[in-house]
Motif scaffolding. Sequence first.
Motif, PDB file in Angstrom:
ATOM      1  N   GLU A  95     -17.761  11.991  -4.339  1.00  0.00           N
ATOM      2  CA  GLU A  95     -16.448  11.600  -4.838  1.00  0.00           C
ATOM      3  C   GLU A  95     -16.262  12.085  -6.275  1.00  0.00           C
ATOM      4  N   LEU A  96     -15.006  12.120  -6.674  1.00  0.00           N
ATOM      5  CA  LEU A  96     -14.617  12.263  -8.076  1.00  0.00           C
ATOM      6  C   LEU A  96     -13.869  10.988  -8.437  1.00  0.00           C
ATOM      7  N   LYS A  97     -14.286  10.346  -9.512  1.00  0.00           N
ATOM      8  CA  LYS A  97     -13.701   9.051  -9.848  1.00  0.00           C
ATOM      9  C   LYS A  97     -13.268   9.044 -11.312  1.00  0.00           C
ATOM     10  N   MET A  98     -12.073   8.517 -11.553  1.00  0.00           N
ATOM     11  CA  MET A  98     -11.577   8.342 -12.914  1.00  0.00           C
ATOM     12  C   MET A  98     -11.123   6.905 -13.081  1.00  0.00           C
ATOM     13  N   GLY A  99     -11.290   6.381 -14.293  1.00  0.00           N
ATOM     14  CA  GLY A  99     -10.919   4.996 -14.529  1.00  0.00           C
ATOM     15  C   GLY A  99     -10.260   4.813 -15.882  1.00  0.00           C
ATOM     16  N   ALA A 100      -9.482   3.745 -15.991  1.00  0.00           N
ATOM     17  CA  ALA A 100      -8.844   3.347 -17.247  1.00  0.00           C
ATOM     18  C   ALA A 100      -8.943   1.836 -17.358  1.00  0.00           C
ATOM     19  N   GLN A 101      -9.174   1.361 -18.564  1.00  0.00           N
ATOM     20  CA  GLN A 101      -9.306  -0.082 -18.777  1.00  0.00           C
ATOM     21  C   GLN A 101      -8.600  -0.485 -20.061  1.00  0.00           C
ATOM     22  N   LYS A 127     -10.964  14.580   1.676  1.00  0.00           N
ATOM     23  CA  LYS A 127      -9.889  15.053   0.800  1.00  0.00           C
ATOM     24  C   LYS A 127      -8.795  14.000   0.634  1.00  0.00           C
ATOM     25  N   ARG A 128      -9.174  12.741   0.655  1.00  0.00           N
ATOM     26  CA  ARG A 128      -8.221  11.650   0.473  1.00  0.00           C
ATOM     27  C   ARG A 128      -8.375  11.054  -0.923  1.00  0.00           C
ATOM     28  N   THR A 129      -7.288  10.496  -1.426  1.00  0.00           N
ATOM     29  CA  THR A 129      -7.328   9.773  -2.692  1.00  0.00           C
ATOM     30  C   THR A 129      -7.043   8.297  -2.441  1.00  0.00           C
ATOM     31  N   SER A 161      -0.771   6.542   6.126  1.00  0.00           N
ATOM     32  CA  SER A 161      -0.759   5.519   7.164  1.00  0.00           C
ATOM     33  C   SER A 161      -2.120   4.879   7.357  1.00  0.00           C
ATOM     34  N   GLU A 162      -3.208   5.578   6.993  1.00  0.00           N
ATOM     35  CA  GLU A 162      -4.540   5.034   7.213  1.00  0.00           C
ATOM     36  C   GLU A 162      -5.012   4.154   6.065  1.00  0.00           C
ATOM     37  N   SER A 163      -4.119   3.814   5.137  1.00  0.00           N
ATOM     38  CA  SER A 163      -4.496   2.964   4.016  1.00  0.00           C
ATOM     39  C   SER A 163      -5.091   1.649   4.519  1.00  0.00           C
ATOM     40  N   ASP A 164      -6.199   1.252   3.920  1.00  0.00           N
ATOM     41  CA  ASP A 164      -6.910   0.043   4.341  1.00  0.00           C
ATOM     42  C   ASP A 164      -7.137  -0.845   3.119  1.00  0.00           C
ATOM     43  N   ALA A 165      -6.051  -1.146   2.401  1.00  0.00           N
ATOM     44  CA  ALA A 165      -6.152  -1.930   1.179  1.00  0.00           C
ATOM     45  C   ALA A 165      -6.759  -3.291   1.475  1.00  0.00           C
TER      46      ALA A 165
END
Length: 239
Positions: A95-101, A127-129, A161-165
């Motif tokens: 993965e590539l991960k970015m964060g802000a706090q 290739k999903r975000t 559509s495949e969002s699994d929040a």
Amino acid sequence: MFSRRLAALTLAITTAAPAFAAEANAYPDIPEPMVFDMVRPMSARRGELETNVLALSPLSGQERALEWAPEVEYAVADGFALEIELPFEGTRLAELKMGAQATFGTMDRGRIVHGVQFLGIYERESKRTSQALLYMLGRRHNERLSTMTMVGVGDVRLGQSESDAGLLVNHSTFYDLARARVVGLEVNYKSHRDGGIALIPQFHAPLADKVNVQLGAGADRQRGEPARPVGGVRLIKEF
């Protein structure tokens, strides 16, 4: 699209940063969890820089590869920090991960500090975000006991559509020992389809000037799988 969202969020929070800013000693001193760490402490001052790497591995005969993730964290303003993280599975960059706090301020006569953390994740294979947003609440109960709680929603895939929040909860209880050493218990819960719960007792200690280590071992139970013992270490260098 994700980069535009992160840039917009950064601009909005940085513009408002003076509203969050306060003297560093006005914030309670609360350790960071080992597994679900923060983007710098909530008392971070502009210009602070940290690099660290987390490694997690099953302690039984599981086939899952070693998971490890180097990251860089930088405070671009008082109370506002960004991070870039590269999670690996074995030798594969997963993965590539970015964060802000952002830190909002203190309550309860300086014993409580609160803020928000945003994470954006790009999964290289699919290739999903996805995004996660968590509210953070830390409290210094006395000179030895403190807690940090993060609650929010994760695995949000906007417009897909495949969002699994689902719900994300991370709660850590810390007890300060002598000479900057800390013991703690971190509980990490995810309600997603591939979520689960992990309980990680841990120990934090300094190794050298501005170099710290966090060691932990506990149990991890993913949905649909038996519980397994897991161990981890995070090595931290501040500049």
